[in-house]
Design a protein around this motif. Structure first.
Motif, PDB file in Angstrom:
ATOM      1  N   ALA A 156      14.675  74.601  31.312  1.00 14.95           N
ATOM      2  CA  ALA A 156      15.870  75.445  31.343  1.00 14.95           C
ATOM      3  C   ALA A 156      16.073  76.128  29.999  1.00 14.95           C
ATOM      4  O   ALA A 156      16.435  77.304  29.922  1.00 14.95           O
ATOM      5  CB  ALA A 156      17.098  74.617  31.717  1.00 14.95           C
ATOM      6  N   HIS A 157      15.798  75.407  28.923  1.00 13.01           N
ATOM      7  CA  HIS A 157      15.982  75.986  27.586  1.00 13.01           C
ATOM      8  C   HIS A 157      14.886  76.981  27.228  1.00 13.01           C
ATOM      9  O   HIS A 157      15.107  77.858  26.400  1.00 13.01           O
ATOM     10  CB  HIS A 157      16.146  74.874  26.544  1.00 13.01           C
ATOM     11  CG  HIS A 157      17.502  74.264  26.620  1.00 13.01           C
ATOM     12  ND1 HIS A 157      17.796  73.251  27.509  1.00 13.01           N
ATOM     13  CD2 HIS A 157      18.657  74.571  25.989  1.00 13.01           C
ATOM     14  CE1 HIS A 157      19.078  72.935  27.392  1.00 13.01           C
ATOM     15  NE2 HIS A 157      19.617  73.722  26.480  1.00 13.01           N
ATOM     16  N   CYS A 158      13.727  76.866  27.863  1.00  6.62           N
ATOM     17  CA  CYS A 158      12.705  77.900  27.677  1.00  6.62           C
ATOM     18  C   CYS A 158      13.196  79.221  28.264  1.00  6.62           C
ATOM     19  O   CYS A 158      12.870  80.292  27.750  1.00  6.62           O
ATOM     20  CB  CYS A 158      11.392  77.483  28.333  1.00  6.62           C
ATOM     21  SG  CYS A 158      10.536  76.196  27.410  1.00  6.62           S
ATOM     22  N   ALA A 159      13.982  79.152  29.331  1.00  2.80           N
ATOM     23  CA  ALA A 159      14.563  80.361  29.921  1.00  2.80           C
ATOM     24  C   ALA A 159      15.757  80.857  29.107  1.00  2.80           C
ATOM     25  O   ALA A 159      15.977  82.060  28.975  1.00  2.80           O
ATOM     26  CB  ALA A 159      14.975  80.085  31.364  1.00  2.80           C
ATOM     27  N   LEU A 160      16.552  79.933  28.555  1.00  3.23           N
ATOM     28  CA  LEU A 160      17.745  80.309  27.798  1.00  3.23           C
ATOM     29  C   LEU A 160      17.436  80.830  26.394  1.00  3.23           C
ATOM     30  O   LEU A 160      18.177  81.656  25.858  1.00  3.23           O
ATOM     31  CB  LEU A 160      18.680  79.101  27.681  1.00  3.23           C
ATOM     32  CG  LEU A 160      19.362  78.651  28.970  1.00  3.23           C
ATOM     33  CD1 LEU A 160      20.031  77.291  28.757  1.00  3.23           C
ATOM     34  CD2 LEU A 160      20.362  79.681  29.446  1.00  3.23           C
ATOM     35  N   ALA A 161      16.351  80.364  25.790  1.00  7.55           N
ATOM     36  CA  ALA A 161      16.042  80.712  24.402  1.00  7.55           C
ATOM     37  C   ALA A 161      15.964  82.217  24.149  1.00  7.55           C
ATOM     38  O   ALA A 161      16.594  82.709  23.209  1.00  7.55           O
ATOM     39  CB  ALA A 161      14.757  80.020  23.955  1.00  7.55           C
ATOM     40  N   PRO A 162      15.204  82.984  24.938  1.00  6.08           N
ATOM     41  CA  PRO A 162      15.145  84.427  24.652  1.00  6.08           C
ATOM     42  C   PRO A 162      16.515  85.099  24.731  1.00  6.08           C
ATOM     43  O   PRO A 162      16.837  85.968  23.914  1.00  6.08           O
ATOM     44  CB  PRO A 162      14.201  84.974  25.733  1.00  6.08           C
ATOM     45  CG  PRO A 162      13.377  83.800  26.140  1.00  6.08           C
ATOM     46  CD  PRO A 162      14.290  82.613  26.017  1.00  6.08           C
TER      47      PRO A 162
END
Length: 193
Positions: free
Chosen positions: A137-143
């Motif tokens: 989920a944080h890989c999606a939120l990071a950008p």
């Protein structure tokens, strides 16, 4: 090796638009390789994403007129991290969402917290109502958050009941998200086979 047919494709998303208050409405249809289908959640999300990212829409809400009725797409950024932490999700409704694997909610962290943003991830379709700390989920939120905050290193707090901290670096050049955190051993054992 034979090519696999595309399961769904979105067409007609821009064919008809009308203003309804401050919301935009588009006609949206989905097709399999052999016929039109009544509903496709992934394609709806893709159409909404494309419209929001195009820069030509200033609204945070888009309505799609479909064979399944009117579907509404909203950007999912809550006004504050405290709103994220206090959220009381309806897991039955999330589980019934067509095409959705789960729901990520996020909001800016309170200044005094020491974090950049808060998040939570609900995924009852996988037998876990809420993931305690979810790297994907944080890989999606990071950008999103790195761009919004204007930096490539952010600290996130997943505000699940157990909670967890993620140290995130966005490597735009290599299109990678690097996650760091801490782990604790809570049990050790031996399995006899």
């Amino acid at each position: 090796m034979a090519k696999r047919p595309v399961k769904y494709s979105v067409v007609d998303a821009f064919a008809e638009s009308a203003f309804k208050g401050t919301q935009l409405r588009f006609r949206l249809r989905w097709f399999s390789p052999v016929n039109e289908v009544k509903l496709c959640g992934h394609a709806t999300l893709a159409a909404a994403h494309t419209l929001f990212k195009s820069g030509s829409i200033s609204s945070d809400v888009i309505e799609f007129l479909t064979l399944s009725g009117i579907l509404t797409a909203k950007k999912v950024v809550l006004p504050s991290g405290n709103t994220v932490a206090d959220l009381q999700p309806h897991f039955d409704a999330i589980e019934k969402c067509p095409g959705s694997m789960g729901v990520i909610v996020t909001g800016i962290a309170p200044r005094e917290s020491g974090y950049d943003f808060y998040s939570r991830f609900f995924c009852p379709k996988f037998g876990v109502n809420e993931d305690h700390v979810c790297g994907s989920a944080h890989c999606a939120l990071a950008p999103y958050w790195c761009k919004k905050l204007g930096k490539c290193d952010v600290v996130a707090y997943q505000a699940s009941p157990r909670g967890g901290i993620l140290y995130i670096h966005l490597d735009e050049q290599n299109q990678r998200v690097l996650l760091r955190g801490k782990a604790v051993t809570v049990m050790e054992g031996t399995v006899l086979v």
